[in-house]
Write an enzyme that holds these catalytic residues in place. Structure first.
Site, mmCIF file in Angstrom:
data_model
loop_
_atom_site.group_PDB
_atom_site.id
_atom_site.type_symbol
_atom_site.label_atom_id
_atom_site.label_comp_id
_atom_site.label_asym_id
_atom_site.label_seq_id
_atom_site.Cartn_x
_atom_site.Cartn_y
_atom_site.Cartn_z
ATOM 1 N N LYS A 95 0.851 -1.191 0.000
ATOM 2 C CA LYS A 95 0.000 0.000 0.000
ATOM 3 C C LYS A 95 0.890 1.246 0.000
ATOM 4 O O LYS A 95 1.867 1.317 0.760
ATOM 5 C CB LYS A 95 -0.903 -0.015 1.236
ATOM 6 C CG LYS A 95 -1.905 1.132 1.313
ATOM 7 C CD LYS A 95 -2.806 0.991 2.538
ATOM 8 C CE LYS A 95 -3.822 2.114 2.627
ATOM 9 N NZ LYS A 95 -4.740 1.977 3.792
ATOM 10 N N SER A 148 -9.871 2.375 3.074
ATOM 11 C CA SER A 148 -8.977 3.042 2.152
ATOM 12 C C SER A 148 -8.043 2.095 1.403
ATOM 13 O O SER A 148 -7.410 2.486 0.420
ATOM 14 C CB SER A 148 -8.119 4.054 2.930
ATOM 15 O OG SER A 148 -7.267 3.385 3.856
ATOM 16 N N SER A 182 -10.346 0.254 7.462
ATOM 17 C CA SER A 182 -9.779 0.315 6.112
ATOM 18 C C SER A 182 -9.067 -0.940 5.646
ATOM 19 O O SER A 182 -8.563 -0.984 4.526
ATOM 20 C CB SER A 182 -8.819 1.507 6.009
ATOM 21 O OG SER A 182 -9.535 2.716 5.943
#
Length: 490
Positions: A78, A158, A182
């Protein structure tokens, strides 16, 4: 030759150790898939040369019998994790071209154990969002589609790049972060397994901060065993992070087969929301039955303060974001909009560099921290947060795990909720309590809705008791027998 992306992370690890597959072959297979999936927009950047160099180094270690726990396993990272000499943007224009001179502790731990990075994954800007639509580089597209339809769906957020990449077999597993859900919410929307560990289990050092008292790194993978393997490598004490817990990291994979016989599972009655789809309610009841059939005792519990978790979160998180994001001013790194006056330079840089959702949360956070409202909002929210945590800990005196849905709906269409921030924030209704209290949580894919989209069940555990959580998750996974996957249209 073995279709490498079809192997689970655990089976790929074993194949690499047995030299049935080389790390270079694994890296090449995943790079080809990732590069061919640009329609999903899951990866922000892929560095084939760097990846292949790391894979060849892994093959040399494996040949010498020196491979680590994840030697040669290709992962996605990420783009909230700082990676040395590799651009890290947090999916924001304000950090464009920022190349960190250091490595986050979590990614350093993975590299120590031999994992090979394929590249950086898309996310909501600064991890602020539940649909991956706030990214400055465009939304991630969920690889799943509604039966008979081709409209584009959200992969959750997210960590939408992480969840989409894992679901589409673009990487064997991925790093992610969870501030209010998330990891678990996008896992639920993509039919993957997402783990938010205990706060402090994984170091936050080198992760771009959103809300420091809530942020926690964790893995997204295709199976519970894969996530257990990843978490063991990601976790560990880090003296560079003052909130890092100095405790041994268990072998989470070793406990999976212990089952749930004799465990007590709590069903929080307050999580039964008005208007929740019947399919989610039915799956929740099915989850109870699966655990009961596996030998667990299931009982109703009460968490009356749950209704305050979301409003508390949306005071505490923006307040911390307002403070953390003050450092992005165009002076030392990232975007700078030149102006003769330094105040104007600050203002123009931040106005141009931050997207609408980030600006909204900074404004909310600045407001609740202002002199006239600090006591009325922020201080009161922190007091209620303590009561929520105390209530959660009290429940765990009577039960070992809590079972809830992971998300209030299946994947929704891009643009369906962007006009109503409150509706978007409600995506975290089942997940935020664990962040406020610091408990670990996991989302496990357990079924499909009437439109052929995945639905997840969540288990919460006591702080530092991920072992029991993984036992429950593995039992759920075995009972559910979830094997569905998205058809490849991209």
């Amino acid at each position: 030759m073995t279709d490498i992306p079809e192997l689970t992370l655990a089976k790929l690890r074993d194949a690499l150790r047995a030299k049935d597959v080389s790390a270079a072959e694994a890296a090449e297979a995943y790079l080809d898939r990732a590069e061919g999936a640009s329609a999903l927009n899951a990866f922000l950047r892929i560095d084939r040369e760097r990846t292949m160099a790391a894979a060849k180094a892994s093959d040399e270690k494996l040949a010498r019998g020196e491979g680590g726990a994840l030697e040669g396993v290709p992962l996605g990272i990420k783009d909230l994790f700082c990676t040395k000499d590799v651009e890290t943007t947090a999916a924001s224009r304000i950090l464009q071209s920022f190349v960190p001179p250091y490595e986050s502790t979590v990614t350093a731990n993975l590299a120590r154990d031999g994992a090979v990075s394929l590249g950086k994954l898309n996310l909501d800007e600064f991890a602020m969002g539940s649909s991956n639509e706030t990214s400055a580089y465009g939304p991630v597209i969920n690889p799943w589609r509604r039966t008979g339809k081709d409209d584009k769906l959200s992969p959750g957020g997210s960590s939408g790049g992480s969840s989409a990449a894992v679901a589409a077999h673009l990487c064997a597993g991925a790093t992610a972060t969870d501030t209010g859900g998330s990891i678990r919410q996008p896992a639920a929307l993509t039919g993957t397994v997402g783990v938010k560990p205990t706060y402090g289990r994984c170091s936050r050092w080198g992760i771009v901060a959103f809300a420091s008292s809530l942020d926690q790194a964790g893995p997204i993978a295709r199976h519970v065993r894969d996530s257990a393997i990843l978490l063991r490598s990601m976790a560990g004490h880090d003296p560079k992070d003052s909130t890092s817990i100095n405790a041994p990291v268990p072998d989470f994979e070793a406990v999976l087969d212990r089952g749930v016989k004799g465990l007590k599972i709590g069903i929080p009655e307050e999580y039964r929301l008005d208007g929740m789809p019947e399919e989610i309610e039915a799956l929740w009841r099915q989850g109870e039955a699966w655990l009961r059939d596996a030998g667990a005792e299931v009982r109703e519990v009460s968490l009356p303060l749950t209704k305050y978790a979301l409003p508390v979160y949306y005071i505490v998180a923006p307040a911390e974001a307002s403070s953390n994001l003050a450092r992005y001013d165009g002076v030392k790194y990232g975007m700078r909009i030149e102006d003769r006056d330094i105040q104007e330079m600050y203002a123009k840089t931040r106005a141009e560099g931050f997207g609408a959702e980030v600006q909204r949360r900074i404004l909310i956070g600045t407001y609740v921290l202002s002199a006239g409202y600090y006591d009325a909002y922020y201080l009161r929210a922190q007091k209620v947060r303590k009561k929520i945590a105390d209530e959660m800990n009290a429940v765990f005196e009577d039960v070992d795990l809590l079972l809830t849905p992971s998300a209030p709906s299946a994947a929704f269409g891009l643009g369906e909720k962007t006009d109503d921030p409150i509706q978007m924030y409600l995506n975290d209704v089942f997940t935020v309590t664990a962040n406020l209290a610091g408990n670990p949580g996991i989302s496990v894919p357990a079924g499909l809705d009437g439109q052929g989209l995945p639905l997840g069940l969540q288990l919460l555990a006591r702080p530092m008791d991920e072992e029991t959580m993984f036992r429950g998750a593995y039992a759920l996974e075995q009972a559910a027998g979830f094997t569905a996957r998205p058809g490849q249209w991209w």
